[in-house]
Design a protein around this motif. Structure first.
Motif, PDB file in Angstrom:
ATOM      1  N   PHE A 102       0.899  -1.174   0.096  1.00 60.73           N
ATOM      2  CA  PHE A 102       0.096   0.107  -0.030  1.00 60.73           C
ATOM      3  C   PHE A 102       0.671   1.292   0.041  1.00 60.73           C
ATOM      4  CE2 PHE A 102      -2.569   3.312   2.058  1.00 60.73           C
ATOM      5  CZ  PHE A 102      -3.738   3.120   1.211  1.00 60.73           C
ATOM      6  N   HIS A 103       1.888   1.142   0.863  1.00 58.92           N
ATOM      7  CA  HIS A 103       2.705   2.387   0.909  1.00 58.92           C
ATOM      8  C   HIS A 103       3.538   2.664  -0.154  1.00 58.92           C
ATOM      9  CE1 HIS A 103       1.653   3.606   4.985  1.00 58.92           C
ATOM     10  NE2 HIS A 103       1.963   2.469   5.505  1.00 58.92           N
ATOM     11  N   TYR A 104       4.031   1.566  -1.003  1.00 58.26           N
ATOM     12  CA  TYR A 104       4.887   1.526  -2.263  1.00 58.26           C
ATOM     13  C   TYR A 104       3.890   2.310  -3.537  1.00 58.26           C
ATOM     14  CZ  TYR A 104       7.462  -0.058  -6.370  1.00 58.26           C
ATOM     15  OH  TYR A 104       8.067   0.181  -7.247  1.00 58.26           O
ATOM     16  N   ILE A 105       2.519   1.914  -3.216  1.00 56.24           N
ATOM     17  CA  ILE A 105       1.917   2.366  -4.370  1.00 56.24           C
ATOM     18  C   ILE A 105       1.433   3.790  -4.056  1.00 56.24           C
ATOM     19  CG2 ILE A 105      -0.421   2.135  -5.604  1.00 56.24           C
ATOM     20  CD1 ILE A 105      -0.418  -0.691  -5.093  1.00 56.24           C
ATOM     21  N   MET A 106       1.399   4.209  -2.696  1.00 56.83           N
ATOM     22  CA  MET A 106       1.156   5.526  -2.657  1.00 56.83           C
ATOM     23  C   MET A 106       2.487   6.355  -3.145  1.00 56.83           C
ATOM     24  SD  MET A 106      -1.089   6.067   0.821  1.00 56.83           S
ATOM     25  CE  MET A 106      -1.285   7.767   0.646  1.00 56.83           C
ATOM     26  N   ALA A 107       3.702   5.943  -2.635  1.00 54.44           N
ATOM     27  CA  ALA A 107       4.954   6.628  -2.877  1.00 54.44           C
ATOM     28  C   ALA A 107       5.047   6.708  -4.319  1.00 54.44           C
ATOM     29  CB  ALA A 107       6.174   5.978  -2.163  1.00 54.44           C
ATOM     30  N   SER A 108       4.628   5.578  -5.143  1.00 56.19           N
ATOM     31  CA  SER A 108       5.081   5.720  -6.474  1.00 56.19           C
ATOM     32  C   SER A 108       4.119   6.823  -7.141  1.00 56.19           C
ATOM     33  CB  SER A 108       4.865   4.245  -7.203  1.00 56.19           C
ATOM     34  OG  SER A 108       5.498   3.603  -6.958  1.00 56.19           O
ATOM     35  N   SER A 109       2.582   6.820  -6.620  1.00 52.49           N
ATOM     36  CA  SER A 109       1.796   7.818  -7.129  1.00 52.49           C
ATOM     37  C   SER A 109       2.386   9.229  -7.170  1.00 52.49           C
ATOM     38  CB  SER A 109       0.593   7.623  -6.774  1.00 52.49           C
ATOM     39  OG  SER A 109       0.335   7.654  -5.169  1.00 52.49           O
ATOM     40  N   ARG A 110       2.787   9.359  -5.724  1.00 50.87           N
ATOM     41  CA  ARG A 110       3.235  11.025  -5.529  1.00 50.87           C
ATOM     42  C   ARG A 110       4.475  11.196  -6.369  1.00 50.87           C
ATOM     43  NH1 ARG A 110       3.320   9.641   1.037  1.00 50.87           N
ATOM     44  NH2 ARG A 110       1.218   9.554   1.383  1.00 50.87           N
ATOM     45  N   LYS A 111       5.256  10.256  -6.827  1.00 48.60           N
ATOM     46  CA  LYS A 111       6.326  10.613  -7.634  1.00 48.60           C
ATOM     47  C   LYS A 111       5.907  10.934  -8.892  1.00 48.60           C
ATOM     48  CE  LYS A 111       9.728   7.677  -5.181  1.00 48.60           C
ATOM     49  NZ  LYS A 111      10.599   6.212  -5.367  1.00 48.60           N
ATOM     50  N   GLU A 112       4.644  10.304  -9.444  1.00 43.51           N
ATOM     51  CA  GLU A 112       4.441  10.815 -10.847  1.00 43.51           C
ATOM     52  C   GLU A 112       3.672  11.960 -10.717  1.00 43.51           C
ATOM     53  OE1 GLU A 112       2.061   7.311 -11.990  1.00 43.51           O
ATOM     54  OE2 GLU A 112       3.752   6.074 -12.263  1.00 43.51           O
ATOM     55  N   GLU A 113       3.399  12.702  -9.636  1.00 52.73           N
ATOM     56  CA  GLU A 113       2.560  13.899  -9.636  1.00 52.73           C
ATOM     57  C   GLU A 113       3.479  15.050 -10.158  1.00 52.73           C
ATOM     58  OE1 GLU A 113       1.511  14.939  -5.918  1.00 52.73           O
ATOM     59  OE2 GLU A 113      -0.132  13.361  -5.369  1.00 52.73           O
ATOM     60  N   PRO A 114       2.802  15.991 -10.930  1.00 50.61           N
ATOM     61  CA  PRO A 114       3.562  17.228 -11.442  1.00 50.61           C
ATOM     62  C   PRO A 114       4.229  17.969 -10.401  1.00 50.61           C
ATOM     63  CG  PRO A 114       1.073  17.164 -12.335  1.00 50.61           C
ATOM     64  CD  PRO A 114       1.445  16.124 -11.155  1.00 50.61           C
TER      65      PRO A 114
END
Length: 544
Positions: free
Chosen positions: A131-143
């Protein structure tokens, strides 16, 4: 626009099988709407007092603008925009998880509690890190301008778009190497290294998700810790690349069951979660132990069986097809033959106990009696002092020879205190008890100066890399088909019949006179002339 009605219960009751429309408004958006209406009413009172009025059209436009700027509307829009790139079943699962989060946790999105409960089967070790890995990956893809805004809006809350993107990425991991690389990153908090505790969590979560149903009183900590000790070599942390290389060499299918379970839930979750049912996947890679009670729980612990299934070639873990599928003409004549072949192809290998020194006696003759004539791959488990355990994997039947033998799938493993593959390859095994002038006993390894394992013919001492240890016990399990076991039992039955025939040889006087054995005894020397002896006996009887 549809608004979910709130009941007396603190949760929102929804029908499990109901389809979720795309214009459902969540609690967060509804709260914004109520606050806006309250502010509009207060503004109307002020305007009426001041003599100013606003049209209903202006109020409706402002309400729509408020809904379009709310977080829930943005999440639903992102989810719908990815409908074309994601499977329909995955989109339905995403909507179901959003509804479950809204009903159980009163949160708009996919909550951590719902993710652990429905996606990871309440496995906190895997669920928290994934869960935390998916959240961290989504934050990296933010503008760059929006970085950090999701932390304030979604605290421990996963957006539907991030869940869809991560699920599609999981489906794209096809090879064992790609799956292993992904889960090493999931369990590692650092970018380049992984600690000893994180490595153990990875191994333990993979073992838990394998879903072994065998119950045992022995804990798997010592067995699973043997993998961590061998991989880290006493260090506190190692690089992710080194761990990936080590696991690929010693247990390449470590995360296969874990990845298979997660992708299985992502595939069938849209059917099983609303109805609270399970669709378990057939496991044809984990061996099934026949007569498990005959072996000690330490020797063949389910964790050890799982590790061997991760490391050994498939000749030991999957049944070998003796014949191909029948031709179409024979299928029409005998369809039962086709059904038997299909069932055998989808069934896991059953490991059969052939020899156990505790039950059959610690002797080289007893070992040969129970193991020889078994035409199939076997596993020999050797237990020595100080808790050391080894495994000799033979892909060919055992034989007595003065030459080294074995196929490409032969292995020699150390199981405890460190789990690793010592040697592998053809012509790895040497077993001799009859040829004089050659070493007697068992030898495993290709280095003549430092054999991996050496076992004397008396079965009292075992040497690992020329280091002697006292032998405590060993056992052999057959990993072949049922036909191999049946053939061995038939061979033993024939041997018993031949032995019975030899015991019941009855020779009369006429047959003994013409028997070659009689003359051999006479030529040996010191033997009387039986014909002369018989004549004297007859004469003495006549005279008397």
């Amino acid at each position: 626009m549809q608004v979910l009605r709130r009941h007396s219960s603190p949760f929102i009751s929804l029908r499990e099988n109901a389809k979720v429309p795309k214009n459902v408004v969540s609690v967060a958006c509804l709260r914004d709407l109520l606050n806006h209406l309250a502010s509009v009413k207060s503004n109307e009172k002020v305007n009426k007092a001041m003599g100013n009025t606003t049209s209903e059209q202006q109020n409706g436009t402002q309400i729509k603008r408020t809904l379009s700027q709310s977080p829930s509307k943005k999440l639903l829009t992102k989810t719908c925009s990815q409908d074309d790139a994601s499977p329909e079943s995955l989109i339905q699962l995403t909507k179901i998880l959003v509804i479950k989060s809204l009903a159980e946790d009163n949160l708009d999105g996919i909550s951590k509690n719902v993710f652990l409960k429905y996606v990871c089967n309440e496995n906190k070790t895997l669920g928290n890190r994934l869960f935390h890995y998916i959240m961290a990956s989504s934050r990296k893809e933010e503008p760059p301008g929006q970085a950090g805004q999701s932390d304030r809006v979604f605290n421990d809350l996963l957006s539907p778009s991030a869940f869809l993107a991560s699920s599609n990425h999981l489906f794209s991991l096809l090879s064992d190497s790609a799956q292993l690389e992904f889960y090493i990153k999931v369990f590692s908090e650092d970018v380049t290294t992984i600690t000893q505790a994180e490595t153990y969590d990875l191994v333990f979560a993979a073992y838990q998700m394998a879903q072994l149903v065998q119950n045992t009183s022995c804990l798997p900590d010592d067995i699973l810790s043997a993998v961590v000790r061998a991989a880290l070599h006493g260090k506190d942390a190692i690089s992710q690349k080194y761990l990936h290389s080590w696991v690929s060499q010693h247990c390449p299918r470590l995360v296969m069951w874990m990845h298979r379970y997660v992708t299985h839930i992502l595939t069938v979750g849209h059917r099983t979660i609303p109805t609270n049912t399970k669709e378990e996947e057939n496991d044809t890679d984990t061996p099934v132990l026949e007569e498990h009670s005959k072996s000690s729980c330490v020797t063949l612990h389910p964790a050890l069986v799982w590790l061997l299934a991760c490391s050994l070639p498939q000749v030991f873990t999957r049944p070998q097809k003796q014949q191909g599928l029948p031709h179409s003409s024979s299928l029409l004549l005998d369809p039962h033959h086709f059904i038997e072949k299909m069932i055998a192809a989808l069934s896991p290998t059953h490991w059969i106990p052939l020899y156990n020194s505790d039950n059959h006696g610690l002797s080289i003759n007893r070992f040969q009696h129970h193991v020889f004539s078994y035409h199939g791959p076997t596993l020999m488990f050797i237990t020595a002092e100080d808790g050391r355990m080894f495994c000799v994997c033979s892909d060919l039947e055992w034989k007595d020879s003065k030459h080294f033998w074995g196929g490409d799938d032969c292995r020699c493993l150390q199981l405890t205190p460190e789990y690793k593959v010592v040697e592998s390859g053809p012509k790895l095994i040497y077993f001799n008890t009859t040829s004089r002038g050659f070493p007697l006993g068992l030898q495993v390894g290709t280095d003549s100066k430092s054999r991996a394992l050496t076992l004397d013919v008396n079965l009292s001492l075992i040497k690992y890399r020329n280091i002697p240890y006292k032998l405590k016990s060993f056992e052999v399990w057959g990993c072949g088909t049922t036909e191999a076991r049946e053939f061995q039992m038939e061979a033993k039955t024939r041997e018993r019949r031949e032995a019975e025939k030899c015991r019941r040889v009855n020779l009369n006087t006429v047959e003994w006179k013409d028997n070659p054995d009689r003359y051999l005894l006479e030529l040996a020397g010191g033997r009387p002339n039986y014909a002369h002896y018989d004549k004297k006996t007859q004469d003495s009887g006549t005279s008397s």
